[in-house]
Design a protein around this motif. Structure first.
Motif, PDB file in Angstrom:
ATOM      1  N   ALA A 347       0.824  -1.219   0.000  1.00 13.59           N
ATOM      2  CA  ALA A 347       0.000   0.000   0.000  1.00 13.59           C
ATOM      3  C   ALA A 347       0.854   1.263   0.000  1.00 13.59           C
ATOM      4  O   ALA A 347       0.418   2.323  -0.491  1.00 13.59           O
ATOM      5  N   GLN A 348       2.088   1.153   0.541  1.00 13.77           N
ATOM      6  CA  GLN A 348       3.013   2.284   0.546  1.00 13.77           C
ATOM      7  C   GLN A 348       3.880   2.314  -0.722  1.00 13.77           C
ATOM      8  O   GLN A 348       4.920   2.967  -0.743  1.00 13.77           O
ATOM      9  N   GLU A 349       3.427   1.620  -1.758  1.00 14.26           N
ATOM     10  CA  GLU A 349       4.065   1.572  -3.077  1.00 14.26           C
ATOM     11  C   GLU A 349       5.461   0.938  -3.053  1.00 14.26           C
ATOM     12  O   GLU A 349       6.333   1.283  -3.841  1.00 14.26           O
ATOM     13  N   ASN A 350       5.629  -0.026  -2.151  1.00 18.48           N
ATOM     14  CA  ASN A 350       6.832  -0.837  -2.178  1.00 18.48           C
ATOM     15  C   ASN A 350       6.606  -2.051  -3.082  1.00 18.48           C
ATOM     16  O   ASN A 350       5.486  -2.548  -3.205  1.00 18.48           O
ATOM     17  N   VAL A 351       7.671  -2.536  -3.692  1.00 14.43           N
ATOM     18  CA  VAL A 351       7.625  -3.751  -4.494  1.00 14.43           C
ATOM     19  C   VAL A 351       8.118  -4.898  -3.622  1.00 14.43           C
ATOM     20  O   VAL A 351       9.213  -4.835  -3.058  1.00 14.43           O
ATOM     21  N   VAL A 352       7.297  -5.949  -3.501  1.00 12.80           N
ATOM     22  CA  VAL A 352       7.552  -7.015  -2.536  1.00 12.80           C
ATOM     23  C   VAL A 352       7.702  -8.358  -3.244  1.00 12.80           C
ATOM     24  O   VAL A 352       6.792  -8.801  -3.960  1.00 12.80           O
ATOM     25  N   GLY A 353       8.832  -9.021  -3.029  1.00 12.21           N
ATOM     26  CA  GLY A 353       9.002 -10.393  -3.490  1.00 12.21           C
ATOM     27  C   GLY A 353       8.428 -11.345  -2.463  1.00 12.21           C
ATOM     28  O   GLY A 353       8.672 -11.188  -1.264  1.00 12.21           O
ATOM     29  N   MET A 384       8.126  -1.379 -11.812  1.00 15.87           N
ATOM     30  CA  MET A 384       8.364  -2.816 -11.750  1.00 15.87           C
ATOM     31  C   MET A 384       8.999  -3.347 -13.023  1.00 15.87           C
ATOM     32  O   MET A 384       9.839  -4.252 -12.984  1.00 15.87           O
ATOM     33  N   ASN A 385       8.613  -2.803 -14.163  1.00 11.71           N
ATOM     34  CA  ASN A 385       9.198  -3.253 -15.427  1.00 11.71           C
ATOM     35  C   ASN A 385      10.668  -2.881 -15.535  1.00 11.71           C
ATOM     36  O   ASN A 385      11.519  -3.711 -15.854  1.00 11.71           O
ATOM     37  N   VAL A 386      10.981  -1.629 -15.279  1.00 11.14           N
ATOM     38  CA  VAL A 386      12.328  -1.118 -15.527  1.00 11.14           C
ATOM     39  C   VAL A 386      13.291  -1.477 -14.398  1.00 11.14           C
ATOM     40  O   VAL A 386      14.419  -1.924 -14.639  1.00 11.14           O
ATOM     41  N   LYS A 387      12.857  -1.308 -13.146  1.00  8.33           N
ATOM     42  CA  LYS A 387      13.773  -1.465 -12.014  1.00  8.33           C
ATOM     43  C   LYS A 387      13.809  -2.878 -11.438  1.00  8.33           C
ATOM     44  O   LYS A 387      14.743  -3.221 -10.717  1.00  8.33           O
ATOM     45  N   ILE A 388      12.784  -3.679 -11.744  1.00  7.67           N
ATOM     46  CA  ILE A 388      12.740  -5.025 -11.188  1.00  7.67           C
ATOM     47  C   ILE A 388      12.908  -6.072 -12.292  1.00  7.67           C
ATOM     48  O   ILE A 388      13.784  -6.930 -12.217  1.00  7.67           O
ATOM     49  N   PHE A 515      16.318 -10.690  -5.185  1.00  3.39           N
ATOM     50  CA  PHE A 515      16.001  -9.524  -4.348  1.00  3.39           C
ATOM     51  C   PHE A 515      17.188  -8.572  -4.260  1.00  3.39           C
ATOM     52  O   PHE A 515      17.047  -7.349  -4.421  1.00  3.39           O
ATOM     53  N   MET A 516      18.376  -9.122  -4.012  1.00  5.46           N
ATOM     54  CA  MET A 516      19.558  -8.293  -3.818  1.00  5.46           C
ATOM     55  C   MET A 516      20.110  -7.728  -5.128  1.00  5.46           C
ATOM     56  O   MET A 516      20.860  -6.751  -5.107  1.00  5.46           O
ATOM     57  N   HIS A 517      19.754  -8.319  -6.268  1.00  2.00           N
ATOM     58  CA  HIS A 517      20.277  -7.857  -7.550  1.00  2.00           C
ATOM     59  C   HIS A 517      19.280  -7.014  -8.327  1.00  2.00           C
ATOM     60  O   HIS A 517      19.511  -6.692  -9.505  1.00  2.00           O
ATOM     61  N   THR A 518      18.166  -6.673  -7.706  1.00  2.00           N
ATOM     62  CA  THR A 518      17.187  -5.796  -8.336  1.00  2.00           C
ATOM     63  C   THR A 518      16.843  -4.672  -7.366  1.00  2.00           C
ATOM     64  O   THR A 518      17.346  -4.632  -6.243  1.00  2.00           O
ATOM     65  N   ASN A 519      15.953  -3.805  -7.796  1.00  2.00           N
ATOM     66  CA  ASN A 519      15.518  -2.693  -6.946  1.00  2.00           C
ATOM     67  C   ASN A 519      14.251  -3.027  -6.162  1.00  2.00           C
ATOM     68  O   ASN A 519      13.444  -2.152  -5.859  1.00  2.00           O
ATOM     69  N   MET A 520      14.072  -4.290  -5.846  1.00  2.00           N
ATOM     70  CA  MET A 520      12.957  -4.704  -5.010  1.00  2.00           C
ATOM     71  C   MET A 520      13.104  -4.091  -3.618  1.00  2.00           C
ATOM     72  O   MET A 520      14.210  -4.023  -3.088  1.00  2.00           O
ATOM     73  N   ASP A 521      11.987  -3.679  -3.029  1.00  2.00           N
ATOM     74  CA  ASP A 521      12.034  -3.013  -1.722  1.00  2.00           C
ATOM     75  C   ASP A 521      12.014  -3.979  -0.548  1.00  2.00           C
ATOM     76  O   ASP A 521      12.583  -3.691   0.512  1.00  2.00           O
ATOM     77  N   ALA A 522      11.310  -5.098  -0.701  1.00  2.00           N
ATOM     78  CA  ALA A 522      11.149  -6.020   0.422  1.00  2.00           C
ATOM     79  C   ALA A 522      11.075  -7.452  -0.092  1.00  2.00           C
ATOM     80  O   ALA A 522      10.699  -7.704  -1.244  1.00  2.00           O
ATOM     81  N   LEU A 523      11.443  -8.376   0.776  1.00  2.00           N
ATOM     82  CA  LEU A 523      11.403  -9.801   0.454  1.00  2.00           C
ATOM     83  C   LEU A 523      10.728 -10.536   1.600  1.00  2.00           C
ATOM     84  O   LEU A 523      11.068 -10.338   2.772  1.00  2.00           O
ATOM     85  N   VAL A 524       9.782 -11.400   1.239  1.00  2.00           N
ATOM     86  CA  VAL A 524       9.113 -12.264   2.208  1.00  2.00           C
ATOM     87  C   VAL A 524       9.496 -13.702   1.900  1.00  2.00           C
ATOM     88  O   VAL A 524       9.252 -14.199   0.794  1.00  2.00           O
ATOM     89  N   LEU A 525      10.139 -14.365   2.869  1.00  2.00           N
ATOM     90  CA  LEU A 525      10.458 -15.786   2.781  1.00  2.00           C
ATOM     91  C   LEU A 525       9.691 -16.490   3.888  1.00  2.00           C
ATOM     92  O   LEU A 525      10.067 -16.401   5.061  1.00  2.00           O
ATOM     93  N   GLU A 526       8.575 -17.135   3.528  1.00  2.00           N
ATOM     94  CA  GLU A 526       7.664 -17.717   4.520  1.00  2.00           C
ATOM     95  C   GLU A 526       7.261 -16.656   5.541  1.00  2.00           C
ATOM     96  O   GLU A 526       6.592 -15.708   5.185  1.00  2.00           O
ATOM     97  N   ASN A 527       7.712 -16.748   6.798  1.00  2.00           N
ATOM     98  CA  ASN A 527       7.307 -15.744   7.798  1.00  2.00           C
ATOM     99  C   ASN A 527       8.440 -14.779   8.152  1.00  2.00           C
ATOM    100  O   ASN A 527       8.420 -14.139   9.203  1.00  2.00           O
ATOM    101  N   PHE A 528       9.439 -14.653   7.279  1.00  2.00           N
ATOM    102  CA  PHE A 528      10.546 -13.710   7.463  1.00  2.00           C
ATOM    103  C   PHE A 528      10.390 -12.555   6.475  1.00  2.00           C
ATOM    104  O   PHE A 528      10.141 -12.779   5.291  1.00  2.00           O
ATOM    105  N   VAL A 529      10.547 -11.336   6.952  1.00  2.00           N
ATOM    106  CA  VAL A 529      10.434 -10.151   6.099  1.00  2.00           C
ATOM    107  C   VAL A 529      11.760  -9.391   6.140  1.00  2.00           C
ATOM    108  O   VAL A 529      12.267  -9.059   7.214  1.00  2.00           O
TER     109      VAL A 529
END
Length: 553
Positions: A347-353, A384-388, A515-529
């Motif tokens: 909702a805060q316009e972050n891109v989330v994996g 998302m197209n250009v930065k991710i 996640f680390m090689h793109t401009n993604m803002d956040a990563l969710v791995l199961e219950n880890f953010v």
């Protein structure tokens, strides 16, 4: 009884384990080898399927292969001779692989199963496997079956009818007449990669002119017309109210939507892994139901389990990996709180994996290995197209929408389901926005804001819809519900968790690396953010170096 289905040696090799008629596991080899459309023997996929089933190759009862290599070789020889001497160069190029591998598929199967399996091999015809993958997991007791692709042995398409546990093949379209090859020819002619670029008919690497756009629109229109015509023929031949679809052409979502809305069938079900990968699943189910004559009992929903048939990873595995990397993360013990946090980030316009649960089987990310974004945002599409994804800025994404809210945003029947992102539907009139035309031409038209969810709205006001329900996608449903509470919108962007040319991620390692090689803002791995800004390894991104690891698609 354990039956292993295998597809291999052309593109999208895969394996599937069926136990007593239930799909235990299925996965494409590319997800393990990180080589997109990997055609090689699916050693890693088989290892996964057997491990998921808790058995060894020696404990398999039957192994089914998705086509008949000798019959395919017969077609190739006849074609080369017919077009001699022009075809001689292609013959010389292809012959070594046949002599080394494809003509000796039983030997390759023995070696691939470490010579542990001592039972028999069953070889199905290519379009039998497609038809079985379409009908046997479907929710229908009886249905017409339509399969369309490039080419199998001789068949390039088929019409069949399924009743109970039996499929009867009725008609074939035979090589060289092929809708799939026609579409691929235009893919190649406009400069894009066959078996990869068909879904877009547009390239990252060359200027797109009106010529390419006109060609793409024209061949798409012809394809839709042919798909609809063949579907009507299938209805005339079978008299069925239901239709099942498979084969690579069944991944043409616009054509599927046209069949559903303009065709004679009441309901349509499409195999999520409609291409060659799904042939592994179809081969195994064909053996169980048709050859062994085991009963089939549809339960009102498909038997594909949301197509979430791949590996999952435990919290302990993920935590060990993250700690070894020195990653900074927050671990959530409560899933409702986790889903609320994910919704807030979007909702805060972050891109989330998002990597959670079992990996998807098929070409679509359905929430388990997805990148999520806010469909309402006017900048999110380009971001998302250009930065991710590192691709053209104008390409629209697919919407994931709560099943109960789909009719509020899209022109779909209240009982219409699209859980596998294989149907295109129009955006409702009351969600569209008036366009102030300034004489835009070509690609500039694609950048116009057309609806209240601009990031997922195509130039013709349509969208490739995925409906989300709690039975198939409990975690994803909670995320969408939380997002709706915060924003009033039940729609998110759902795109595959990868960059251009890379297979969809499988493991936590794959996800973290992307996640680390793109401009993604956040990563969710199961219950880890994980937040990018918190990571000690976060640094200037070498996009070219990362993309160089994957072939262009």
């Amino acid at each position: 009884m354990n039956i292993l289905g295998i597809s291999a040696f052309y593109h999208d090799s895969a394996a599937c384990l069926v136990r007593d008629g239930e799909i235990v596991a299925a996965a494409q080899e590319e997800r393990f080898t990180r080589k997109k459309h990997d055609y090689r023997f699916p050693t890693r996929a088989i290892e996964y399927c057997l491990a998921e089933g808790g058995i060894s190759a020696a404990q398999l009862d039957l192994v089914a292969f998705y086509d008949k290599p000798l019959l395919k070789f017969d077609r190739l020889i006849e074609t080369y001779v017919a077009y001699a001497p022009q075809g001689f160069r292609l013959f010389l190029m292809g012959l070594p692989l046949w002599l080394k591998q494809k003509l000796y598929t039983p030997r390759e199967l023995d070696e691939g199963l470490s010579n542990q399996y001592t039972g028999r091999y069953v070889f199905l015809e290519h379009h039998e496997s497609h038809a079985a993958s379409a009908f046997f997991p479907s929710p229908f007791d009886e249905a017409a079956i339509l399969t369309l692709d490039g080419v199998g042995e001789w068949a390039t398409g088929s019409i069949a009818v399924g009743r109970g546990n039996q499929i009867q093949m009725l008609k074939e379209l035979r090589f060289p007449h092929s809708l799939g090859l026609l579409y691929s020819a235009f893919t190649y002619f406009t400069g894009f990669k066959v078996n990869s670029g068909e879904y877009k008919l547009m390239g990252p690497e060359s200027p797109i002119t009106q010529r390419e756009m006109d060609l793409a629109a024209s061949i798409q229109g012809v394809t839709e017309e042919i798909m609809l015509g063949i579907a009507r023929t299938a209805h005339e031949l079978t008299g069925m109210d239901n239709l099942c679809l498979a084969g690579g052409v069944a991944l043409n979502c616009v054509g599927n939507g046209k069949i559903l809305r303009e065709g004679p069938f009441d309901r349509v079900w499409i195999q999520p892994a409609a291409g060659d990968a799904g042939g592994a699943l179809g081969a195994a189910l064909f053996v169980w139901h048709q050859l062994l004559e085991n009963k089939r009992e549809p339960r009102g929903r498909d038997a594909q389990k949301g197509s979430l048939l791949g590996p999952a990873y435990s919290a302990a595995e993920i935590q060990r990996f993250l700690d070894a990397k020195g990653a900074v993360y927050r671990k959530y013990e409560n899933e409702d709180a986790l889903c609320d946090a994910i919704a807030e980030l979007v909702a805060q316009e972050n891109v989330v994996g998002h990597c959670a649960g079992r990996m998807e089987f098929g070409p679509r990310a359905l929430g388990a290995r997805s990148i999520l974004g806010d469909a309402r945002s006017r900048k999110m599409q380009a971001t998302m197209n250009v930065k991710i994804k590192f691709r053209e800025s104008f390409r629209p994404f697919a919407p994931a929408v709560l099943r109960e809210d789909v009719a509020e945003y899209f022109e779909m029947r209240p009982d219409e389901d699209s859980p596998y992102m294989l149907l295109v539907a129009p955006v409702r009139d009351d969600k569209r926005l008036a366009i102030e035309s300034r004489g835009e031409k070509g690609l500039d038209k694609l950048r116009q804001v057309r609806s209240v969810v601009p990031a997922i709205t195509h130039v013709d006001y349509s969208a490739r819809v995925q409906t989300i329900d709690a039975e198939r996608n409990p975690r994803f449903t909670k995320i969408l519900q939380a997002f709706k509470r915060k924003t009033g919108s039940p729609v998110l962007i759902n795109t595959s968790f990868n960059v251009r040319g890379e297979p969809i991620v499988n493991t936590p390692e794959d996800s973290y690396r992307c996640f680390m090689h793109t401009n993604m803002d956040a990563l969710v791995l199961e219950n880890f953010v994980l937040l990018k800004k918190d990571q000690p390894e976060a640094k200037e991104i070498d996009i070219d170096a990362y993309l160089a690891e994957f072939g262009l698609d």
